[in-house]
Design a protein around this motif. Structure first.
Motif, PDB file in Angstrom:
ATOM      1  N   VAL B  13      46.815  32.660  67.866  1.00 50.17           N
ATOM      2  CA  VAL B  13      45.691  33.541  67.576  1.00 50.17           C
ATOM      3  C   VAL B  13      44.662  32.743  66.792  1.00 50.17           C
ATOM      4  CG1 VAL B  13      45.015  35.588  66.330  1.00 50.17           C
ATOM      5  CG2 VAL B  13      47.209  35.523  67.488  1.00 50.17           C
ATOM      6  N   HIS B  15      42.162  32.510  64.160  1.00 48.89           N
ATOM      7  CA  HIS B  15      41.892  33.393  63.023  1.00 48.89           C
ATOM      8  C   HIS B  15      40.474  33.218  62.524  1.00 48.89           C
ATOM      9  CE1 HIS B  15      42.873  35.820  59.610  1.00 48.89           C
ATOM     10  NE2 HIS B  15      42.649  34.849  58.763  1.00 48.89           N
ATOM     11  N   GLY B  56      40.408  35.864  53.627  1.00 49.70           N
ATOM     12  CA  GLY B  56      40.365  36.882  54.674  1.00 49.70           C
ATOM     13  C   GLY B  56      40.042  36.269  56.012  1.00 49.70           C
ATOM     14  N   SER B 333      50.348  24.173  58.160  1.00 43.57           N
ATOM     15  CA  SER B 333      50.450  24.406  56.728  1.00 43.57           C
ATOM     16  C   SER B 333      51.904  24.314  56.315  1.00 43.57           C
ATOM     17  CB  SER B 333      49.908  25.801  56.415  1.00 43.57           C
ATOM     18  OG  SER B 333      50.333  26.190  55.146  1.00 43.57           O
ATOM     19  N   LYS B 336      52.942  28.187  54.867  1.00 36.33           N
ATOM     20  CA  LYS B 336      53.025  29.419  55.656  1.00 36.33           C
ATOM     21  C   LYS B 336      53.385  29.044  57.086  1.00 36.33           C
ATOM     22  CE  LYS B 336      51.567  33.786  56.822  1.00 36.33           C
ATOM     23  NZ  LYS B 336      52.848  34.148  57.420  1.00 36.33           N
ATOM     24  N   LEU B 339      50.824  28.814  60.363  1.00 33.11           N
ATOM     25  CA  LEU B 339      49.403  28.660  60.050  1.00 33.11           C
ATOM     26  C   LEU B 339      49.023  27.217  60.296  1.00 33.11           C
ATOM     27  CD1 LEU B 339      46.940  30.060  58.775  1.00 33.11           C
ATOM     28  CD2 LEU B 339      47.745  29.257  56.579  1.00 33.11           C
ATOM     29  N   ILE B 353      46.725  30.942  63.939  1.00 33.95           N
ATOM     30  CA  ILE B 353      48.024  31.434  63.515  1.00 33.95           C
ATOM     31  C   ILE B 353      48.883  31.533  64.760  1.00 33.95           C
ATOM     32  CG2 ILE B 353      49.235  33.279  62.351  1.00 33.95           C
ATOM     33  CD1 ILE B 353      46.625  33.955  60.999  1.00 33.95           C
ATOM     34  N   THR B 355      52.111  33.098  66.252  1.00 37.36           N
ATOM     35  CA  THR B 355      52.997  34.211  65.896  1.00 37.36           C
ATOM     36  C   THR B 355      54.353  34.030  66.545  1.00 37.36           C
ATOM     37  OG1 THR B 355      52.278  35.424  67.812  1.00 37.36           O
ATOM     38  CG2 THR B 355      51.054  35.767  65.784  1.00 37.36           C
ATOM     39  N   LYS B 356      55.290  34.834  66.090  1.00 32.93           N
ATOM     40  CA  LYS B 356      56.624  34.954  66.685  1.00 32.93           C
ATOM     41  C   LYS B 356      57.412  33.659  66.642  1.00 32.93           C
ATOM     42  CE  LYS B 356      55.550  38.714  69.827  1.00 32.93           C
ATOM     43  NZ  LYS B 356      54.284  38.514  70.467  1.00 32.93           N
TER      44      LYS B 356
END
Lengths: 424, 360
Positions: B13, B15, B56, B333, B336, B339, B353, B355-356
């Motif tokens: 994704v 971001h 954010g 990163s 995290k 990331l 990002i 995911t999963k």
């Protein structure tokens, strides 16, 4: 002359006329029936039936049924009225003709209109279909976007949470450190006071270091532990050098720089040339084993050239060429011999043959090509064909631009050409 | 290749996207924070260092530092977690270590190479690995040098071509095998396809091979363990994964290779939290996420009885195209999971990002 069908029977109601037409064995298809507003024709060669109707009919809705050797017409009248007869009685030829033509024209126009209408409806249908698919696709796309957005938001929220966690833990850590520092300072002061009281100097040092080491385990931020950690690290390595070699390649360029295809071709040719061709010349049986080897013969030729025995060298090269005519070096060296023997035409021939065999031009055969050009150039000059000679010298310079001797010779030839041009 | 269910596949994704006014050559996360660093070259030929913080859905610029020479690469690998000094290599061959709080004067500076430093790596810092912190730089002048920040001016190890040998550009370097204080290994990739593995404990060449195409990026899956896997990416879309646990005396290390993207694969980066997952970034602006699966037996005996490694298999978890220009730098990163930041030649830096990754 068509055969008229006259035996028809008909009956009528207020709104419709029913006509029955027996076909005398002929077979009818819809194509044979022509119906206009006031004109009806059935033509099945050689039979013909024609009727100018009493009053106009609605020809779009009227039907004709073909079957049982009969055509049964159901004609709907335009104006509900009882007809006196099926056809117009007093119809003269002209009127008949006129009515016929009219009917045909009208039919054609109707056909045109129908096709037009069909086209329009087709287009509309297409447009509609397109719009429908577009809508479907839009919906699909929106759905996917929505899914992605949801993921994104979820992930962004998690990230925020993690960031806040980090901040909190950082704050917590900093508070902890401050507390520890406080803790460290207090007992240190205590110890100092103790030191003042007690006079045991040697133990002092040891106790202090003990204190240091225990604290080193707790707070990683205090200055004491920093020094300790540095001591724990090994000293910088003893300086040393490792020499490396890079992978050699047949052609010293990386894969992306080389002209692999051409170079492969050249290597292939070389390999082929080295394979000795078996020639069944009967004289060869007299020769010794080594004399059948073109490479050995080439070496022999080279030695003879070095000693000045040019004819012998030429003989050696000739034999070698008979055995294997694909080795460019043989022609190259024979050209040099011919130059010495002043067989200039033969020298030119041999250099040309060598150049032919030295294709494709790759860095590997640069030296050979330079030599071939130079030898041919020299031969041309000695034949006083200076322009051709200059061409060859320039070709050689192109391959090897840094050769000073070549440059000087090319200059000389240019001067000669200019000299002859001026004098002529 | 194992199949991963469509719904369970990791998604990449995008971001945040940030347009920059300079060419970004390297981007790195600042350890233990949500801050990232972009290094590059401004149009007027000076170096730029920008520090951003992730707020954010946007990146906020915290600091911008300008240096006289364009900066090619940087690493936090050799500093402690408190200091977090950045080591950079620039276009002029200078190695500098900066304290980002006071970036006017470098903490350490040396003109290490005669030409641009193409790649830099650090080991021994950030609480990862044992032993002295060291920095390795690889340069276009064909040499690979290892530096210790405590020793000024001279490298502690230097790998240079033999006298008279024509040099080949070194495009990438990586540390590995730093599982105790003595052991350490440096892997270097060159533009003619050579990959060389130097053992710093014995100061010798441990292994070399040639993968026919220039090597753009090498990375060990972990620097601080007994060397396990090495990924080397090259031009023309190919990359190789070597199993480094078993070295055969003549055949070297077993490998599996994959041709994924039609263009150069610029970078490979392993996920810090899972050493079998890595991402490759390509010249067509795409990112591919891969998983390595180990074979049933990692080593077997060959006909003469010597141990030979067995390479496993690769499966593509996800791929995504983010840009039309090459994505030249990539960094996960360490704090995290999932990331990552990537910088590409269309002057954009993107925070992504993935995911999963827990379900893999």
């Amino acid at each position: 002359m068509p055969v008229w069908l006259r035996e028809h029977s008909w009956r009528q109601t207020l709104t419709a006329v029913y006509l029955s037409l027996p076909l005398r064995g002929a077979r009818a298809t819809p194509a044979n029936i022509f119906c206009g507003e006031q004109y009806l024709k059935v033509s099945i060669p050689p039979f013909l039936f024609e009727a100018i109707l009493y009053a106009p009919i609605d020809d779009t809705n009227s039907t004709a049924k073909i079957g049982n050797g009969n055509i049964f017409f159901t004609l709907y009248k335009k104006e509900p009225a009882l007809w006196d007869s099926l056809t117009l009685a007093n119809a003269d030829k002209e009127k008949l003709q006129y009515l016929r033509e009219n009917a045909v024209l009208k039919a054609q126009e109707k056909a045109k209109e129908e096709t037009e209408a069909k086209k329009i409806t087709k287009q509309e249908h297409k447009k509609y279909a397109l719009e429908a698919t577009m809508k479907l696709e839009e919906a699909e796309r929106k759905r996917i976007e929505a899914l992605k957005e949801k993921e994104r938001q979820k992930v962004a929220k998690e990230l925020e949470l993690w960031k806040n966690q980090q901040k909190d833990s950082d704050k917590y850590k900093s508070i902890q450190k401050k507390e520890e520092l406080h803790q460290e300072i207090e007992p240190l002061e205590e110890r100092k006071n103790e030191k003042m009281n007690k006079t045991r100097i040697p133990n002092e040092g040891s106790s202090k270091t003990r204190l240091k080491s225990t604290r080193g385990c707790h707070g990683s931020c205090s200055i004491f532990s920093q020094n300790l950690k540095e001591e724990q690290l090994p000293a910088p390595r003893v300086a040393a050098t490792i020499k490396v070699n890079f992978t050699p390649r047949v052609f010293p360029t990386a894969l992306r720089e080389s002209r692999v295809a051409e170079e492969e071709e050249w290597l292939h040719k070389q390999a082929e040339a080295r394979r000795i061709i078996n020639s069944d010349l009967s004289e060869l049986e007299d020769l010794k084993e080594e004399e059948k080897n073109p490479d050995w013969l080439k070496d022999k030729g080279n030695k003879m050239f070095a000693m000045g025995d040019y004819l012998g060298a030429v003989n050696a090269y000739n034999l070698a060429v008979r055995l294997n005519n694909k080795l460019p070096l043989l022609y190259l060296n024979r050209a040099a011999c011919h130059l010495k023997l002043r067989n200039l035409h033969k020298a030119i021939e041999d250099s040309s043959k060598a150049l032919e065999l030295l294709t494709p031009p790759v860095p590997d055969n640069e030296n050979a090509r330079v030599k071939a050009h130079v030898r041919r150039g020299t031969a041309f000059c000695q034949l006083e064909l200076y322009t051709e000679g200059l061409q060859d010298y320039e070709a050689a310079l192109k391959i090897d631009p840094r050769n000073k001797i070549l440059e000087k010779d090319a200059e000389k030839i240019r001067h000669l050409i200019q000299g002859t041009m001026q004098s002529s | 290749m194992s199949a991963v269910l469509g719904a369970e596949r990791p998604q990449v994704v995008s971001h945040v996207q940030q347009a920059l006014s300079y060419t970004v050559f390297d981007c790195k996360w600042v350890p233990r924070s949500a801050r990232l660093l972009c290094l590059g070259s401004a149009a007027r030929g000076t170096g730029v260092l920008q520090l951003y913080e992730l707020h954010g859905a946007r990146l906020e610029l915290l600091r911008e530092i300008e240096k006289p020479k364009p900066i090619k690469c940087g690493t936090f690998g050799a500093t402690s977690l408190q200091q977090r000094y950045l080591a950079t290599g620039d276009f002029d061959g200078n190695l500098n270590i900066w304290n980002l709080e006071a970036p006017e004067i470098p903490v350490y500076s040396v003109k290490g190479h005669k030409e641009i430093i193409n790649s830099i790596d650090g080991v021994g810092g950030l609480g990862i690995g044992e032993g002295a912190p060291e920095i390795v730089t690889g340069s276009r002048d064909g040499t690979v040098k290892v530096w210790d920040p405590r020793q000024n001016d001279t490298p502690v190890a230097s790998m240079e071509p033999v006298q008279g040998e024509s040099k080949r550009d070194c495009w990438t370097v990586a540390f590995g095998n730093a599982y105790n204080q003595e052991e350490r290994v440096v892997c270097a990739g060159y533009d003619n396809g050579d990959i060389k593995l130097f053992d710093l404990k014995t100061m010798s060449l441990q292994w070399e091979t040639n993968i026919k195409n220039g090597v753009c990026s090498v990375e060990f899956d972990r620097k601080d363990i007994n060397m396990n896997k090495l990924v080397a990416t090259s031009l023309e879309g190919k990359f190789h994964v070597f199993d480094m646990r078993t070295q055969h005396p003549t055949k070297g290390f077993a490998s599996v290779s994959e041709k994924a993207q039609k263009s150069t694969i610029w970078q490979v980066r392993h996920l810090p939290q899972n050493r079998d997952i890595f991402m490759t970034s390509g010249g067509s602006g795409s990112l591919h996420l891969w998983k390595y699966e180990y074979p049933a037996q990692r080593s077997k005996k060959d006909s003469e009885g010597s141990e030979m490694g067995v390479a496993g298999s690769l499966s593509l978890l996800q791929n995504v195209t983010l840009s039309t220009q090459p994505i030249s730098s990539l960094d996960w990163s360490p704090d995290k999971k999932g990331l990552c930041v990537c910088g590409s030649f269309d002057q954009t830096v993107r925070v992504l990002i993935v995911t999963k990754l827990n379900k893999i």
